[in-house]
Scaffold this motif. Structure first.
Motif, PDB file in Angstrom:
ATOM      1  N   GLU A  37       0.829  -1.210   0.000  1.00 42.42           N
ATOM      2  CA  GLU A  37       0.000   0.000   0.000  1.00 42.42           C
ATOM      3  C   GLU A  37       0.865   1.263   0.000  1.00 42.42           C
ATOM      4  OE1 GLU A  37      -3.171   0.121  -0.374  1.00 42.42           O
ATOM      5  OE2 GLU A  37      -4.095  -1.714   0.404  1.00 42.42           O
ATOM      6  N   GLU A  38       1.930   1.254   0.783  1.00 47.09           N
ATOM      7  CA  GLU A  38       2.809   2.423   0.845  1.00 47.09           C
ATOM      8  C   GLU A  38       3.501   2.654  -0.495  1.00 47.09           C
ATOM      9  OE1 GLU A  38       4.983   5.714   2.202  1.00 47.09           O
ATOM     10  OE2 GLU A  38       3.244   4.710   3.112  1.00 47.09           O
ATOM     11  N   ALA A  39       3.954   1.590  -1.127  1.00 43.94           N
ATOM     12  CA  ALA A  39       4.624   1.730  -2.420  1.00 43.94           C
ATOM     13  C   ALA A  39       3.660   2.256  -3.484  1.00 43.94           C
ATOM     14  CB  ALA A  39       5.213   0.395  -2.844  1.00 43.94           C
ATOM     15  N   LEU A  40       2.437   1.758  -3.474  1.00 45.22           N
ATOM     16  CA  LEU A  40       1.446   2.250  -4.432  1.00 45.22           C
ATOM     17  C   LEU A  40       1.154   3.730  -4.197  1.00 45.22           C
ATOM     18  CD1 LEU A  40      -1.028  -0.782  -4.457  1.00 45.22           C
ATOM     19  CD2 LEU A  40       0.478  -0.062  -6.332  1.00 45.22           C
ATOM     20  N   ALA A  41       1.103   4.139  -2.942  1.00 43.76           N
ATOM     21  CA  ALA A  41       0.863   5.549  -2.631  1.00 43.76           C
ATOM     22  C   ALA A  41       1.987   6.438  -3.135  1.00 43.76           C
ATOM     23  CB  ALA A  41       0.688   5.727  -1.122  1.00 43.76           C
ATOM     24  N   ARG A  42       3.178   5.865  -3.298  1.00 47.87           N
ATOM     25  CA  ARG A  42       4.325   6.611  -3.822  1.00 47.87           C
ATOM     26  C   ARG A  42       4.434   6.501  -5.346  1.00 47.87           C
ATOM     27  NH1 ARG A  42       9.330   6.194   0.352  1.00 47.87           N
ATOM     28  NH2 ARG A  42       8.147   6.240   2.303  1.00 47.87           N
ATOM     29  N   ASP A  43       3.452   5.845  -5.963  1.00 50.97           N
ATOM     30  CA  ASP A  43       3.448   5.645  -7.420  1.00 50.97           C
ATOM     31  C   ASP A  43       4.601   4.769  -7.896  1.00 50.97           C
ATOM     32  OD1 ASP A  43       1.110   7.118  -7.875  1.00 50.97           O
ATOM     33  OD2 ASP A  43       2.227   9.003  -7.905  1.00 50.97           O
ATOM     34  N   TRP A  44       5.020   3.838  -7.043  1.00 50.42           N
ATOM     35  CA  TRP A  44       6.020   2.874  -7.461  1.00 50.42           C
ATOM     36  C   TRP A  44       5.349   1.806  -8.329  1.00 50.42           C
ATOM     37  CZ3 TRP A  44      10.103   1.273  -3.250  1.00 50.42           C
ATOM     38  CH2 TRP A  44      10.739   2.424  -2.765  1.00 50.42           C
ATOM     39  N   GLN A  45       6.147   1.149  -9.157  1.00 47.14           N
ATOM     40  CA  GLN A  45       5.682  -0.022  -9.899  1.00 47.14           C
ATOM     41  C   GLN A  45       5.862  -1.245  -9.001  1.00 47.14           C
ATOM     42  OE1 GLN A  45       7.591  -0.338 -13.747  1.00 47.14           O
ATOM     43  NE2 GLN A  45       7.649   1.891 -13.973  1.00 47.14           N
ATOM     44  N   VAL A  46       4.763  -1.897  -8.648  1.00 42.69           N
ATOM     45  CA  VAL A  46       4.793  -2.948  -7.637  1.00 42.69           C
ATOM     46  C   VAL A  46       4.431  -4.299  -8.248  1.00 42.69           C
ATOM     47  CG1 VAL A  46       3.903  -3.720  -5.407  1.00 42.69           C
ATOM     48  CG2 VAL A  46       4.123  -1.266  -5.886  1.00 42.69           C
ATOM     49  N   THR A  47       5.294  -5.270  -7.992  1.00 43.61           N
ATOM     50  CA  THR A  47       5.016  -6.661  -8.332  1.00 43.61           C
ATOM     51  C   THR A  47       4.913  -7.448  -7.043  1.00 43.61           C
ATOM     52  OG1 THR A  47       6.275  -6.490 -10.397  1.00 43.61           O
ATOM     53  CG2 THR A  47       5.817  -8.701  -9.578  1.00 43.61           C
ATOM     54  N   VAL A  48       3.842  -8.208  -6.905  1.00 46.91           N
ATOM     55  CA  VAL A  48       3.604  -9.019  -5.711  1.00 46.91           C
ATOM     56  C   VAL A  48       3.758 -10.494  -6.076  1.00 46.91           C
ATOM     57  CG1 VAL A  48       1.846  -9.749  -4.051  1.00 46.91           C
ATOM     58  CG2 VAL A  48       2.095  -7.334  -4.607  1.00 46.91           C
ATOM     59  N   PHE A  49       4.628 -11.185  -5.362  1.00 48.05           N
ATOM     60  CA  PHE A  49       4.794 -12.630  -5.531  1.00 48.05           C
ATOM     61  C   PHE A  49       4.166 -13.319  -4.328  1.00 48.05           C
ATOM     62  CE2 PHE A  49       7.186 -16.523  -4.571  1.00 48.05           C
ATOM     63  CZ  PHE A  49       7.039 -17.225  -5.762  1.00 48.05           C
ATOM     64  N   HIS A  50       3.118 -14.137  -4.590  1.00 50.43           N
ATOM     65  CA  HIS A  50       2.426 -14.773  -3.467  1.00 50.43           C
ATOM     66  C   HIS A  50       1.761 -16.066  -3.933  1.00 50.43           C
ATOM     67  CE1 HIS A  50      -1.863 -13.357  -4.421  1.00 50.43           C
ATOM     68  NE2 HIS A  50      -1.112 -12.875  -5.388  1.00 50.43           N
ATOM     69  N   ARG A  51       1.149 -16.763  -2.971  1.00 53.78           N
ATOM     70  CA  ARG A  51       0.576 -18.080  -3.266  1.00 53.78           C
ATOM     71  C   ARG A  51      -0.838 -18.004  -3.833  1.00 53.78           C
ATOM     72  NH1 ARG A  51       2.520 -20.983   2.302  1.00 53.78           N
ATOM     73  NH2 ARG A  51       2.262 -18.825   3.004  1.00 53.78           N
ATOM     74  N   GLY A  52      -1.427 -16.821  -3.841  1.00 53.59           N
ATOM     75  CA  GLY A  52      -2.758 -16.674  -4.403  1.00 53.59           C
ATOM     76  C   GLY A  52      -3.883 -16.926  -3.430  1.00 53.59           C
ATOM     77  N   ARG A  53      -3.574 -16.987  -2.143  1.00 54.17           N
ATOM     78  CA  ARG A  53      -4.613 -17.253  -1.146  1.00 54.17           C
ATOM     79  C   ARG A  53      -5.409 -16.001  -0.792  1.00 54.17           C
ATOM     80  NH1 ARG A  53      -1.085 -21.022   3.069  1.00 54.17           N
ATOM     81  NH2 ARG A  53      -0.730 -22.770   1.622  1.00 54.17           N
ATOM     82  N   HIS A  54      -4.814 -14.831  -1.010  1.00 59.84           N
ATOM     83  CA  HIS A  54      -5.479 -13.564  -0.700  1.00 59.84           C
ATOM     84  C   HIS A  54      -5.319 -12.631  -1.886  1.00 59.84           C
ATOM     85  CE1 HIS A  54      -5.688 -14.802   3.547  1.00 59.84           C
ATOM     86  NE2 HIS A  54      -4.454 -15.222   3.381  1.00 59.84           N
ATOM     87  N   GLU A  55      -6.304 -11.773  -2.080  1.00 63.91           N
ATOM     88  CA  GLU A  55      -6.259 -10.817  -3.176  1.00 63.91           C
ATOM     89  C   GLU A  55      -5.265  -9.696  -2.844  1.00 63.91           C
ATOM     90  OE1 GLU A  55      -7.616 -10.504  -6.233  1.00 63.91           O
ATOM     91  OE2 GLU A  55      -8.325 -12.569  -6.021  1.00 63.91           O
ATOM     92  N   PRO A  56      -4.340  -9.409  -3.736  1.00 68.10           N
ATOM     93  CA  PRO A  56      -3.449  -8.267  -3.506  1.00 68.10           C
ATOM     94  C   PRO A  56      -4.186  -6.968  -3.784  1.00 68.10           C
ATOM     95  CG  PRO A  56      -2.991  -9.244  -5.640  1.00 68.10           C
ATOM     96  CD  PRO A  56      -4.037 -10.117  -4.986  1.00 68.10           C
ATOM     97  N   PRO A  57      -3.651  -5.847  -3.326  1.00 71.50           N
ATOM     98  CA  PRO A  57      -4.285  -4.564  -3.623  1.00 71.50           C
ATOM     99  C   PRO A  57      -4.352  -4.316  -5.126  1.00 71.50           C
ATOM    100  CG  PRO A  57      -2.643  -4.330  -1.889  1.00 71.50           C
ATOM    101  CD  PRO A  57      -2.474  -5.695  -2.457  1.00 71.50           C
ATOM    102  N   ALA A  58      -5.362  -3.552  -5.531  1.00 73.29           N
ATOM    103  CA  ALA A  58      -5.486  -3.185  -6.945  1.00 73.29           C
ATOM    104  C   ALA A  58      -4.293  -2.347  -7.371  1.00 73.29           C
ATOM    105  CB  ALA A  58      -6.783  -2.407  -7.164  1.00 73.29           C
TER     106      ALA A  58
END
Length: 330
Positions: free
Chosen positions: A18-39
């Motif tokens: 959330e903090e990175a998105l607020a800074r307009d960073w390009q964000v890639t999330v690597f996860h198992r898919g159990r929870h929805e990442p932020p838009a």
């Protein structure tokens, strides 16, 4: 900045995303898919517990910084860091002040002795060894000049999936006499998860490296101020009944888990709530007031109907109404 967050959908990782998105960073999330990442993020799926083959989604791509919140087998950090070392600028590992050798003296700084550990452990190991092993795995791949080891302490705030502050908020919201563990002026040391996230990204931008105790100054708040903030946030008619530690312990109430956050004065309290954080403060760490952390956590919790998420690998915290009444009546 291009950020890869290993995790990124729950508590600490969520706050970083959330903090990175607020800074307009390009964000890639690597996860198992159990929870929805932020838009607004790019999502890659994999499973670090499956060994190197579980990281196949990370075999391409380049990033300025990697943030890793892993707290399981150290080999998962070792493998991810080794895979990414040639394609990422800096590795920020969310470690823990638990890595220091016991007993932990009050006022211990980052140069204190740490536990013996290995980055090669595949099996479950004690938390301190897991976090120190993770540090070693990150350092082996990125070197000391490109690795930030954020040794955090108690983390509170929205998205908490441990249950500590949510338990106090829900208990106080119910009202009535509340067992309040003394002393009232007991100093606490914690970090709002959003302040932690902001500092991690600041550290990456500033090109910092090395170990930092990332937690508020001791006494940033007290047990009394924390619970008073819970009363204000919930608008409850709760009556805080401050009780001596000796009476609480004699009744069989477990510090930290039975009454979350609280540790009676002594060795454990000195280790958890009295660390030296001057290095992180000098490097830009800022900590918001406890009232803001509590109020925002309550607003988030109310949005979930009062039911906070619970990590399956952590015990459920809090005491029963029956035990609380027994202590208050004793």
């Amino acid at each position: 900045m291009r950020l890869l967050i290993l995790g990124g959908t729950e508590f600490a990782g969520r706050a970083v995303t959330e903090e990175a998105l607020a800074r307009d960073w390009q964000v890639t999330v690597f996860h198992r898919g159990r929870h929805e990442p932020p838009a607004g993020v790019a999502a890659l799926h994999g499973d670090r517990t499956a060994g190197p083959e579980g990281l196949s989604a990370l075999t391409g791509g380049e990033w300025d910084v990697v943030v890793d919140t892993w707290s399981g087998a150290p080999s998962a950090v070792r493998d991810a860091a080794a895979l990414l070392a040639g394609r990422a600028g800096r590795y920020v590992y969310v470690s823990s002040r638990s890595v220091y050798e016991w007993p932990v003296a009050p006022g211990l700084a980052e140069d204190g002795p740490v536990v013996e550990a290995s980055a090669d452990d595949w099996d479950d190991v004690p938390y301190a060894q897991a976090k120190r092993g993770g540090e070693l795995g990150a350092l082996a791949a990125f070197g000391e000049d490109r690795t930030v080891l954020a040794r955090v302490g108690l983390i509170l705030g929205p998205w908490e999936n441990i249950g500590r502050l949510p338990w106090w908020l829900n208990r106080i919201a119910r009202g009535g006499p509340v067992l309040a563990p003394g002393p009232r002026d007991l100093a606490l040391q914690y970090i709002d998860v959003r302040d932690m996230a902001a500092w991690l990204l600041h550290a990456a931008e500033a090109g910092l490296s090395g170990a930092y105790n990332v937690v508020s100054p001791t006494g940033h708040t007290t047990m009394g101020e924390l619970l008073d903030a819970c009363v204000r946030a919930t608008g409850s008619d709760a009556e805080l009944r401050w009780t001596d530690p000796e009476k609480i312990l004699a009744a069989g109430v477990e510090p930290w888990t039975g009454l979350p956050v609280w540790l009676p004065p002594g060795e454990l309290h000195g280790a958890m709530h009295c660390g030296d954080v001057s290095k992180a403060l000098a490097a830009g760490l800022r900590c918001r007031p406890v009232d803001e952390t509590v109020a925002d956590t309550w607003a988030w919790l109310r949005g979930l109907g009062g039911r906070a998420p619970q990590r399956a690998d952590r015990p459920v915290v809090g005491i029963s109404p029956e035990l609380e009444a027994k202590v208050l009546e004793g």
